[in-house]
Design an enzyme around this catalytic site. Sequence first.
Site, PDB file in Angstrom:
ATOM      1  N   ASN A  70      26.790  22.662 -16.258  1.00 41.53           N
ATOM      2  CA  ASN A  70      26.795  22.436 -14.935  1.00 41.53           C
ATOM      3  C   ASN A  70      26.460  23.486 -13.853  1.00 41.53           C
ATOM      4  O   ASN A  70      27.571  24.475 -13.648  1.00 41.53           O
ATOM      5  CB  ASN A  70      28.104  21.676 -14.253  1.00 41.53           C
ATOM      6  N   LYS A  72      25.783  23.603 -10.939  1.00 42.33           N
ATOM      7  CA  LYS A  72      26.351  23.569  -9.565  1.00 42.33           C
ATOM      8  C   LYS A  72      25.266  23.860  -8.484  1.00 42.33           C
ATOM      9  O   LYS A  72      24.091  23.812  -8.611  1.00 42.33           O
ATOM     10  CB  LYS A  72      27.604  24.396  -9.183  1.00 42.33           C
ATOM     11  N   GLY A 230      36.847  27.245 -12.623  1.00 41.88           N
ATOM     12  CA  GLY A 230      36.301  28.489 -11.820  1.00 41.88           C
ATOM     13  C   GLY A 230      37.585  29.488 -11.481  1.00 41.88           C
ATOM     14  O   GLY A 230      37.173  30.333 -10.869  1.00 41.88           O
ATOM     15  N   SER A 270      36.593  26.340 -16.986  1.00 45.50           N
ATOM     16  CA  SER A 270      36.692  27.637 -17.459  1.00 45.50           C
ATOM     17  C   SER A 270      36.424  27.848 -19.162  1.00 45.50           C
ATOM     18  O   SER A 270      37.059  28.517 -19.602  1.00 45.50           O
ATOM     19  CB  SER A 270      37.772  28.347 -17.216  1.00 45.50           C
TER      20      SER A 270
END
Length: 307
Positions: A70, A72, A230, A270
Amino acid sequence: MDMNHSATNLTLDALKSVVSQALLGKFTAVFPKLFKCQWKTYEGQKKLYANFSKDSVSNMSGRKFCVGGNWKMNGDQKSIAEICKVLSDAQLDPNTDVVIGCPAIYLMFARNLLPCSIGVAGQNAYKVAKGAFTGEISPAMLKDVGADWVILGHSERRAIFKESDELIAEKAEHALAEGLKVIACIGETLEEREAGKTNEVVARQMCAYAKKIRDWTNVVVAYEPVWAIGTGKTATPDQAQEVHAFLRQWLTENISKEVSNSLRIQYGGSVTAANAKELAKKPDIDGFLVGGASLKPEFVDIVNARK
């Protein structure tokens, strides 16, 4: 009479061939990779389906490992081209499905650069096909530019954009009806985990999906503990497995044993090359949804965690 009919057929066939070749040349000149991947042809769709359906080496349950990246709201043409080159040149585990969640405006750009074996996903889609919904994107639009997946219900959509369980489930229902595969995200916040509500939260989120989804064949669930996204914090392999096992039991009790056995459940939060192999050893972890690390060369090692 028969000879005239045959001659007419031959003429029509020749004319069709000339026209189709002309159109084909125009299409391949504009969208060379889309043609190469055969997204727009019936035969190509059959081949694509066969590639995703054929038996492969997977975990003991028979569920094929699936890793999503992803990106983002990150990347530009230069950096995306670099990432796509890394993935194109890498020796990726053929027994792992790989999907890239690309920013919407770069979907076709990425699709044209990535090998056909790697799927491309939108990061969001709305619950209807078209209309006065400024800024939204429909599943039909994603499909039109070569995407075959969509990520829905990510914690950032839930927390920042206040998307409800019900809206996310409606989006999933429509995306599936339009022929997209769905990565359906769930997960608890740090406060919810510390309050001992992890199972309650993920069950609630799954209930919303279950009210709208009747066929789970094209669904992958991504469990992402929000507190680990994150932050550099990661659920231990045992913590992740515990929630995945609960989800498997929930599916058995609320959907069916067949869906429980076949539905793939990714872990996200993560995930890095350093922890992927240990996580991948757990029996109910069927892949990863990777954030920041999917923008780096180490994503190759994560994809190959079971290799």
